[in-house]
Write an enzyme that holds these catalytic residues in place. Structure first.
Site: not given
Length: 276
Positions: A98-99
């Site tokens: 994520i990210s």
């Protein structure tokens, strides 16, 4: 029940959490966002099919992992994670990032093509060569204050994270604020340094694993066009756009957990519920 371990590899202690699965198969290795400890992903882990084993870790200098002796980059960190998985006895694995952790997950898939079976990319892009966020949003990303000051985190939640945080910015305290697992500020800046100049853009056509891309339709940090670019360049990718923002993996975990579980369980890695 989740087991918390201290694994030492390449001279570095790393805090690791393992939620055992009830069925055989490769574990899902989660790569977290910048400045966040493995605890942040608990809402998502709770929604992943219990048959799937889930492995989380704190990168050096974040959460319960001490600072490294020297700075690292994505390739060296991918090597470190490979050694951790060796120590835990995993030959193959799936990975979700994520990210900032999405960059690391892409590096893992590229660097360990025979071990990494499937790839999930959430709220992420291709690194330094991407369609950038608004400069005002980026300015709020370069400081760990959003993790250390809950009032500040609330004040910027709508502008920074979008999605559900626009209506309920006070919830950001429960989503990202965890004073007991912050680690030193140096760890945050080491993560920033690791991403400087890194891009996956030239390597995307070489990542052959079935890939699920998760992108929010209101993500100020990672504009949606980046997910569409990755879907075009990855040879075996599916894009699922959800109605939320940058933290959708957490705030929409009840929706995304089953989608990820279904993707990992499918024979060919297709996502049954997808759109572009």
């Amino acid at each position: 029940m989740t087991r918390f371990l201290r694994v030492r590899v390449l001279g570095q202690d790393v805090r690791v959490a393992v939620r055992p699965g009830t069925a055989p198969g490769p574990p899902l290795v989660l790569c977290n966002g910048i400045g966040a400890s493995l605890d942040l992903l608990q809402p998502f882990v709770d929604e992943v099919d219990p048959r799937i084993e889930v492995v989380r870790f704190d990168v050096p200098g974040v959460g319960g992992s001490p600072l490294p002796k020297v700075p690292y980059n994505f390739p060296t960190l991918a090597c470190l994670i490979g050694r951790i998985l060796d120590e835990l006895g995993y030959d193959r694995f799936d990975t979700l990032g994520i990210s900032w952790g999405g960059g690391l997950a892409q590096q893992l898939a590229f660097q360990h093509p025979r071990r990494c079976r499937r790839l999930v990319l959430a709220s992420t892009a291709t690194g330094s060569l991407m369609v950038p966020a608004n400069p005002l949003v980026l300015a709020k990303m370069v400081t760990p204050r959003r993790y250390r000051d809950p009032d500040y985190a609330k004040s910027i939640a709508a502008q920074l994270y979008g999605g559900r945080m626009r209506q309920r910015p006070g919830e950001v305290r429960h989503v990202v604020y965890e004073q007991e697992r912050l680690g030193p500020s140096t760890g945050y800046f080491l993560q920033l340094l690791a991403g400087l100049g890194w891009t996956s853009l030239p390597a995307l056509p070489l990542i052959r694993q079935p890939t699920l891309i998760l992108a929010g339709n209101d993500d100020p940090i990672i504009p949606l066009v980046n997910a569409r670019i990755m879907r075009l360049l990855l040879p075996n990718a599916t894009l699922h756009v959800y109605d939320d923002g940058h933290l959708g993996l957490l705030t929409s975990a009840d929706e995304l957990g089953p989608i990820v579980s279904g993707f990992l369980a499918s024979r060919a890695g297709e996502c049954a519920s997808s759109n572009s």
